[in-house]
Design an enzyme around this catalytic site. Structure first.
Site, PDB file in Angstrom:
ATOM      1  N   LYS A   1       0.655  -1.376   0.082  1.00 36.53           N
ATOM      2  CA  LYS A   1      -0.154   0.484   0.098  1.00 36.53           C
ATOM      3  C   LYS A   1       0.523   1.252   0.063  1.00 36.53           C
ATOM      4  O   LYS A   1       0.453   2.136  -0.926  1.00 36.53           O
ATOM      5  CB  LYS A   1      -0.638   0.004   1.255  1.00 36.53           C
ATOM      6  CG  LYS A   1      -1.993  -1.364   1.426  1.00 36.53           C
ATOM      7  CD  LYS A   1      -2.445  -0.902   2.330  1.00 36.53           C
ATOM      8  CE  LYS A   1      -2.091  -1.316   3.932  1.00 36.53           C
ATOM      9  NZ  LYS A   1      -1.277  -2.119   3.821  1.00 36.53           N
TER      10      LYS A   1
ATOM     11  N   ARG B   1     -10.073  -0.673   9.069  1.00 39.69           N
ATOM     12  CA  ARG B   1      -9.217  -1.965   9.234  1.00 39.69           C
ATOM     13  C   ARG B   1     -10.600  -2.915  10.050  1.00 39.69           C
ATOM     14  O   ARG B   1     -10.187  -4.025   9.830  1.00 39.69           O
ATOM     15  CB  ARG B   1      -7.992  -2.166   9.442  1.00 39.69           C
ATOM     16  CG  ARG B   1      -6.957  -2.612   9.109  1.00 39.69           C
ATOM     17  CD  ARG B   1      -5.907  -2.256   9.818  1.00 39.69           C
ATOM     18  NE  ARG B   1      -4.008  -2.559   9.928  1.00 39.69           N
ATOM     19  CZ  ARG B   1      -3.342  -1.598   9.628  1.00 39.69           C
ATOM     20  NH1 ARG B   1      -4.021  -0.394   9.331  1.00 39.69           N
ATOM     21  NH2 ARG B   1      -2.268  -2.076   9.571  1.00 39.69           N
TER      22      ARG B   1
ATOM     23  N   ARG C   1      11.667  -5.328   4.782  1.00 36.17           N
ATOM     24  CA  ARG C   1      11.094  -3.472   4.773  1.00 36.17           C
ATOM     25  C   ARG C   1      12.558  -2.800   5.772  1.00 36.17           C
ATOM     26  O   ARG C   1      12.879  -2.973   6.375  1.00 36.17           O
ATOM     27  CB  ARG C   1      10.282  -3.094   5.121  1.00 36.17           C
ATOM     28  CG  ARG C   1       9.491  -1.978   5.228  1.00 36.17           C
ATOM     29  CD  ARG C   1       8.268  -1.580   5.609  1.00 36.17           C
ATOM     30  NE  ARG C   1       7.316  -2.291   6.314  1.00 36.17           N
ATOM     31  CZ  ARG C   1       6.009  -2.312   5.943  1.00 36.17           C
ATOM     32  NH1 ARG C   1       5.013  -1.781   5.206  1.00 36.17           N
ATOM     33  NH2 ARG C   1       5.447  -3.075   7.315  1.00 36.17           N
TER      34      ARG C   1
ATOM     35  N   ARG D   1      10.561  -0.774  11.088  1.00 46.93           N
ATOM     36  CA  ARG D   1       9.931  -0.949  12.138  1.00 46.93           C
ATOM     37  C   ARG D   1      10.264  -1.607  12.880  1.00 46.93           C
ATOM     38  O   ARG D   1      10.500  -3.400  12.652  1.00 46.93           O
ATOM     39  CB  ARG D   1       8.616  -0.984  11.298  1.00 46.93           C
ATOM     40  CG  ARG D   1       8.269   0.866  10.734  1.00 46.93           C
ATOM     41  CD  ARG D   1       7.721   0.240   9.397  1.00 46.93           C
ATOM     42  NE  ARG D   1       6.268  -0.490  10.658  1.00 46.93           N
ATOM     43  CZ  ARG D   1       4.574  -0.554   9.477  1.00 46.93           C
ATOM     44  NH1 ARG D   1       4.415   0.122   8.506  1.00 46.93           N
ATOM     45  NH2 ARG D   1       3.823  -1.026  10.681  1.00 46.93           N
TER      46      ARG D   1
ATOM     47  N   ARG E   1       0.726 -10.044  13.331  1.00 43.78           N
ATOM     48  CA  ARG E   1       0.030  -8.464  13.022  1.00 43.78           C
ATOM     49  C   ARG E   1       0.031  -9.309  12.196  1.00 43.78           C
ATOM     50  O   ARG E   1      -1.772  -8.692  11.783  1.00 43.78           O
ATOM     51  CB  ARG E   1       1.170  -7.075  12.767  1.00 43.78           C
ATOM     52  CG  ARG E   1       0.848  -6.826  12.030  1.00 43.78           C
ATOM     53  CD  ARG E   1       1.895  -5.040  12.819  1.00 43.78           C
ATOM     54  NE  ARG E   1       2.935  -5.413  12.110  1.00 43.78           N
ATOM     55  CZ  ARG E   1       4.296  -4.997  10.461  1.00 43.78           C
ATOM     56  NH1 ARG E   1       2.798  -4.460   9.564  1.00 43.78           N
ATOM     57  NH2 ARG E   1       4.490  -5.105  10.075  1.00 43.78           N
TER      58      ARG E   1
HETATM   59  P1  ADP Z   1       2.398  -2.049   3.143  1.00 41.18           P
HETATM   60  O1  ADP Z   1       1.581  -0.547   3.280  1.00 41.18           O
HETATM   61  O2  ADP Z   1       0.972  -2.414   2.296  1.00 41.18           O
HETATM   62  O3  ADP Z   1       2.583  -2.559   4.739  1.00 41.18           O
HETATM   63  P2  ADP Z   1       5.008  -1.462   2.074  1.00 41.18           P
HETATM   64  O4  ADP Z   1       4.348  -0.498   1.135  1.00 41.18           O
HETATM   65  O5  ADP Z   1       5.644  -0.723   3.049  1.00 41.18           O
HETATM   66  O6  ADP Z   1       3.503  -2.733   1.749  1.00 41.18           O
HETATM   67  O7  ADP Z   1       5.831  -2.935   1.025  1.00 41.18           O
HETATM   68  C1  ADP Z   1       5.874  -4.119   1.943  1.00 41.18           C
HETATM   69  C2  ADP Z   1       7.573  -4.160   1.589  1.00 41.18           C
HETATM   70  O8  ADP Z   1       7.362  -4.951   0.498  1.00 41.18           O
HETATM   71  C3  ADP Z   1       8.557  -3.026   1.115  1.00 41.18           C
HETATM   72  O9  ADP Z   1       9.663  -3.162   1.625  1.00 41.18           O
HETATM   73  C4  ADP Z   1       7.895  -2.988  -0.303  1.00 41.18           C
HETATM   74  O10 ADP Z   1       9.860  -2.606  -0.051  1.00 41.18           O
HETATM   75  C5  ADP Z   1       8.141  -4.245  -0.186  1.00 41.18           C
HETATM   76  N1  ADP Z   1       7.165  -4.464  -1.698  1.00 41.18           N
HETATM   77  C6  ADP Z   1       6.400  -3.615  -1.923  1.00 41.18           C
HETATM   78  N2  ADP Z   1       5.884  -3.516  -2.668  1.00 41.18           N
HETATM   79  C7  ADP Z   1       6.310  -5.316  -3.773  1.00 41.18           C
HETATM   80  C8  ADP Z   1       5.792  -5.771  -4.910  1.00 41.18           C
HETATM   81  N3  ADP Z   1       5.245  -5.620  -5.594  1.00 41.18           N
HETATM   82  N4  ADP Z   1       7.095  -6.952  -5.117  1.00 41.18           N
HETATM   83  C9  ADP Z   1       7.917  -7.523  -3.739  1.00 41.18           C
HETATM   84  N5  ADP Z   1       8.230  -5.901  -3.379  1.00 41.18           N
HETATM   85  C10 ADP Z   1       7.655  -5.560  -2.980  1.00 41.18           C
HETATM   86  P1  AMP Z   2       0.405  -0.050   9.244  1.00 41.78           P
HETATM   87  O1  AMP Z   2       1.614   1.036   9.078  1.00 41.78           O
HETATM   88  O2  AMP Z   2      -1.294  -0.173   8.067  1.00 41.78           O
HETATM   89  O3  AMP Z   2       0.594  -1.014   8.930  1.00 41.78           O
HETATM   90  O4  AMP Z   2      -0.095   0.261  10.908  1.00 41.78           O
HETATM   91  C1  AMP Z   2       0.477   0.141  12.144  1.00 41.78           C
HETATM   92  C2  AMP Z   2      -0.040  -0.135  13.555  1.00 41.78           C
HETATM   93  O5  AMP Z   2      -1.134   0.975  13.467  1.00 41.78           O
HETATM   94  C3  AMP Z   2      -1.163  -1.650  13.139  1.00 41.78           C
HETATM   95  O6  AMP Z   2      -0.712  -2.459  13.690  1.00 41.78           O
HETATM   96  C4  AMP Z   2      -1.627  -0.951  14.621  1.00 41.78           C
HETATM   97  O7  AMP Z   2      -1.496  -1.485  15.218  1.00 41.78           O
HETATM   98  C5  AMP Z   2      -1.967   0.164  14.042  1.00 41.78           C
HETATM   99  N1  AMP Z   2      -2.745   0.645  13.490  1.00 41.78           N
HETATM  100  C6  AMP Z   2      -2.365   1.710  11.917  1.00 41.78           C
HETATM  101  N2  AMP Z   2      -3.819   1.425  10.808  1.00 41.78           N
HETATM  102  C7  AMP Z   2      -4.680   1.399  11.973  1.00 41.78           C
HETATM  103  C8  AMP Z   2      -6.124   1.353  12.259  1.00 41.78           C
HETATM  104  N3  AMP Z   2      -6.582   1.821  11.269  1.00 41.78           N
HETATM  105  N4  AMP Z   2      -7.131   0.762  13.177  1.00 41.78           N
HETATM  106  C9  AMP Z   2      -6.488  -0.070  14.001  1.00 41.78           C
HETATM  107  N5  AMP Z   2      -5.006   0.510  14.430  1.00 41.78           N
HETATM  108  C10 AMP Z   2      -3.998   0.309  13.575  1.00 41.78           C
END
Ligand code: ADP
Ligand code: AMP
Length: 217
Positions: free
Chosen positions: A13, A89, A128, A162, A173
């Site tokens: 995302k 969520r 990541r 993170r 998670r």
């Molecule tokens: P989200 O925001 O949904 O948690 P991220 O955009 O942070 O996910 O992506 C999670 C990890 O996967 C990051 O390290 C990113 O660089 C990698 N990533 C994102 N899209 C792809 C893809 N299409 N193929 C492989 N790795 C990806």
């Molecule tokens: P994310 O960056 O989206 O992976 O979110 C990281 C953490 O933030 C999650 O594991 C939750 O602890 C909290 N969080 C983010 N968005 C939400 C949401 N919409 N509802 C509840 N917790 C959230």
């Protein structure tokens, strides 16, 4: 245009959001980023959510929805539209969002669900790393900066992992989020707003699919 980016943690995302913002200039609102910022600044909310986030659990619906409500009312959103990432969520949050969107007269144009097989997500999350300065997201195998050690977006040289991407938090998670996922997909499918995107392809190819959906909004 008002978008929701949905997908399990690690689906991509944030990665897609970076390019969507560049092209469409919507306001990127990530509740996870907002909570991390609150933690870094040790605000009241930040202190309250720290242990919840570190364990990979969800912050309460009330706290999260109130935060989003306040953010969506700001002028930049009214002007440029929103792109929510990581919210809603839960069904309670989705219902709260319906109310907020209707109060603000900012209806949801569509929901992009980035679909990635669960077994690939652990690998994505554990590899990541993030630019300390601008928050751009990278991966140690799939998405390295073009120049080693230098952020493509802002040129900074410091990165971090993170806390909740460390192995002990990742499993919980994913479990927590998987449980909520199907009802939410059904919620938006029933409203005719859901667009599934195959997230199990190269980042650029995912973006092509994202674009082909967004252009009709
Ligand atoms: P989200 O925001 O949904 O948690 P991220 O955009 O942070 O996910 O992506 C999670 C990890 O996967 C990051 O390290 C990113 O660089 C990698 N990533 C994102 N899209 C792809 C893809 N299409 N193929 C492989 N790795 C990806
Ligand atoms: P994310 O960056 O989206 O992976 O979110 C990281 C953490 O933030 C999650 O594991 C939750 O602890 C909290 N969080 C983010 N968005 C939400 C949401 N919409 N509802 C509840 N917790 C959230």
């Amino acid at each position: 245009m008002n978008l929701i980016l949905m997908g399990l943690p690690g689906a991509g995302k944030g990665t897609q959001a970076e390019t969507i913002v560049e092209q469409y200039h919507v306001v990127h609102i990530s509740t996870g980023d907002m909570f991390r910022e609150a933690m870094a600044q040790q605000t009241e909310i930040g202190i309250k959510v720290k242990s919840i986030m570190d364990q990979g659990n969800l912050v309460s619906d009330d706290v999260t929805s109130a935060l989003v409500k306040e953010r969506l009312a700001k002028e930049d959103v009214q002007k440029s539209g929103y792109m929510l990432d990581g919210f809603p969520r839960t069904i309670a949050q989705a219902e709260a969002l319906d109310e907020i969107a209707s109060e603000l007269n900012e209806p949801i144009s569509g929901v992009l669900y980035i679909d990635v097989p669960v077994e690939k997500l652990v690998e994505r999350l554990s590899g990541r790393f993030i630019c300390k300065n601008c928050g751009a997201t990278y991966h140690k195998v799939f998405h390295l900066p073009k120049v080693e050690g230098t952020c493509d977006v802002c040129g900074a040289h410091e990165f971090y992992q993170r806390d909740d991407d460390k192995p002990e938090a990742v499993k919980n998670r994913l479990d927590v989020n998987i449980k909520m996922n199907t009802p939410l997909i059904d919620f938006y499918e029933n409203k005719g707003l859901l667009h599934k995107i195959n997230g199990d392809q190269d980042i650029e190819d995912v973006y092509k699919d994202v674009q082909s959906v967004i252009k009709d909004f």
